[in-house]
Design a protein around this motif. Structure first.
Motif, PDB file in Angstrom:
ATOM      1  N   ASN A 100       7.880  -8.492  -9.625  1.00  0.00           N
ATOM      2  CA  ASN A 100       6.616  -8.235  -9.371  1.00  0.00           C
ATOM      3  C   ASN A 100       6.016  -7.183  -8.679  1.00  0.00           C
ATOM      4  N   GLU A 146       0.057  -3.006  -9.441  1.00  0.00           N
ATOM      5  CA  GLU A 146       0.081  -1.961 -10.582  1.00  0.00           C
ATOM      6  C   GLU A 146      -0.026  -0.556 -10.222  1.00  0.00           C
ATOM      7  N   ALA A 149       3.267   1.273 -10.530  1.00  0.00           N
ATOM      8  CA  ALA A 149       4.146   1.080 -12.116  1.00  0.00           C
ATOM      9  C   ALA A 149       4.857   2.353 -12.285  1.00  0.00           C
ATOM     10  N   SER A 194       4.052  -6.270 -17.886  1.00  0.00           N
ATOM     11  CA  SER A 194       2.997  -7.007 -18.253  1.00  0.00           C
ATOM     12  C   SER A 194       2.076  -7.561 -17.204  1.00  0.00           C
ATOM     13  N   PRO A 195       0.963  -7.772 -17.365  1.00  0.00           N
ATOM     14  CA  PRO A 195      -0.228  -8.195 -16.181  1.00  0.00           C
ATOM     15  C   PRO A 195       0.116  -9.618 -15.654  1.00  0.00           C
ATOM     16  N   PRO A 225      -5.040 -10.246 -10.202  1.00  0.00           N
ATOM     17  CA  PRO A 225      -5.403  -9.189 -10.588  1.00  0.00           C
ATOM     18  C   PRO A 225      -4.946  -7.909  -9.884  1.00  0.00           C
ATOM     19  N   GLY A 226      -4.528  -7.021 -10.475  1.00  0.00           N
ATOM     20  CA  GLY A 226      -4.160  -5.930  -9.679  1.00  0.00           C
ATOM     21  C   GLY A 226      -2.351  -5.813  -9.672  1.00  0.00           C
ATOM     22  N   TRP A 227      -1.825  -6.895 -10.156  1.00  0.00           N
ATOM     23  CA  TRP A 227      -0.501  -7.277 -10.040  1.00  0.00           C
ATOM     24  C   TRP A 227       0.293  -7.022 -11.567  1.00  0.00           C
ATOM     25  N   ILE A 228       1.315  -6.650 -11.551  1.00  0.00           N
ATOM     26  CA  ILE A 228       2.247  -6.532 -12.857  1.00  0.00           C
ATOM     27  C   ILE A 228       3.424  -7.362 -12.608  1.00  0.00           C
ATOM     28  N   SER A 229       4.160  -7.667 -13.786  1.00  0.00           N
ATOM     29  CA  SER A 229       5.506  -8.486 -13.919  1.00  0.00           C
ATOM     30  C   SER A 229       6.290  -7.408 -14.540  1.00  0.00           C
TER      31      SER A 229
END
Ligand code: PRT
Ligand code: ZN
Length: 290
Positions: free
Chosen positions: A224, A227, A230, A246-247, A251-255
């Motif tokens: 994680n 974003e 990225a 992917s989100p 909110p504001g975080w991605i995997s």
């Protein structure tokens, strides 16, 4: 007399020795199912048109060259030592060792040229002779078939040329390596000019073996990250083509999902942590078809 099915490909592997377990493990992880108990001389695969023939390693290059078998797995040192023309198809990640020149600990010799005119015992006459010739050195080579490391203590020789892996045999016999001659590892070898039917089968076998070998070089990684980082993460782990991003529900975080090469694994993980990735999950890759 039992004859092997001629439309099958035949692969010779070492019957009992240092390469046997790793070779069998590699073939099994490539999905091949076969018997491997000690008394067996050959085994037919249940799920691939392949016969496995169990032989002494020294005999494998000749069997391949003469076409008695189509493929073989041996130490590269044995292939070169045999002096025959079987083709090297693939290097395999085991059987690593180094052919080395060693002298008794108390010897004054510190390099090959200190052994001019002296006696060197070895089981590897071809490689030893090539090495002397390349270095324009005159020394007497004494052929010994096994336990070469004992030769200096019995005053049979002033030095030895032998394979080293952990180095403990040299240490136990009060010997010290002064030069490394040749690095060896297991290799898959094949006969030249096979029929096109056999070539097709060999290509199928190679796809399976390469799938396992490539997978061994990679780890699958999920993590994680905010974003905002990225792009940085993509430069650290470009993946095979690009990482999957992917989100997250937050909110504001991605995997991020990607693969990392084994040889740069820890430094890559450090960079990812340094950049702000968290919850890094690492999984083994079973097969990878590139
Ligand atoms: O019965 P067969 O003829 O089939 O087997 P073998 O006894 O001739 O061969 P084997 O099983 O000993 O080795 C098979 C192959 O493994 C070799 O051809 C090399 O390519 C590879 N290999 C890897 C080694 C070693 N490491 C190795 N350390 N072959 C031999 N050794 C011997 C070396 O000669 C020395 O006596 O192990 C001793 C040193 O080991 P360390 O760990 O103490 O340094
Ligand atoms: Zn042998």
């Amino acid at each position: 007399m039992k004859k092997l099915n001629n439309s099958y490909i035949k692969l010779a592997i070492q019957k009992k020795g240092r390469l046997t377990n790793s070779t069998i493990a590699l073939l099994r992880s490539a999905g091949l199912e076969f018997e491997s108990y000690q008394q067996k001389l050959f085994a037919a695969c249940r799920n691939f048109p392949l016969n496995i023939v169990y032989l002494r390693d020294d005999d494998i290059p000749d069997y391949v060259e003469k076409g008695a078998v189509d493929l073989g797995i041996v130490g590269e040192n044995i292939l070169i030592e045999s002096g025959n023309m079987a083709n090297k198809i693939l290097s395999l990640p085991y059987g690593y060792c180094t052919l080395s020149l060693a002298v008794p600990k108390e010897s004054n010799a510190n390099k090959l040229s200190d052994l001019r005119g002296k006696r060197i015992a070895t089981s590897y006459m071809t490689l030893a002779l090539q090495y002397l010739r390349k270095n324009k050195m005159k020394a007497e080579l004494i052929r010994i078939n096994g336990s070469v490391e004992i030769a200096p203590a019995l005053q049979m020789s002033d030095a030895i040329i032998d394979l080293v892996s952990t180095g403990s045999t040299m240490a136990l016999n009060d010997l010290r390596v002064i030069e490394k001659i040749y690095e060896s590892q297991a290799v898959l070898i094949g006969k030249n000019n096979l029929s096109s039917e056999k070539e097709v089968l060999i290509q199928k076998l190679l796809l399976r073996l390469n799938g396992v070998l490539a997978a061994d070089n990679y780890k699958y990684v999920m993590m994680n990250a905010p974003e905002t980082i990225a792009t940085i993460i993509q430069t650290i782990v470009p993946g095979l083509k690009a990482p999957t991003i992917s989100p997250l529900a937050t909110p504001g975080w991605i995997s991020i999902q990607t693969v990392i090469q084994e040889d740069v694994f820890w430094e890559t993980i450090e960079k990812l942590k340094g950049a702000g990735a968290t919850g890094i999950l690492v999984l083994p890759v079973e097969k990878l078809i590139l």
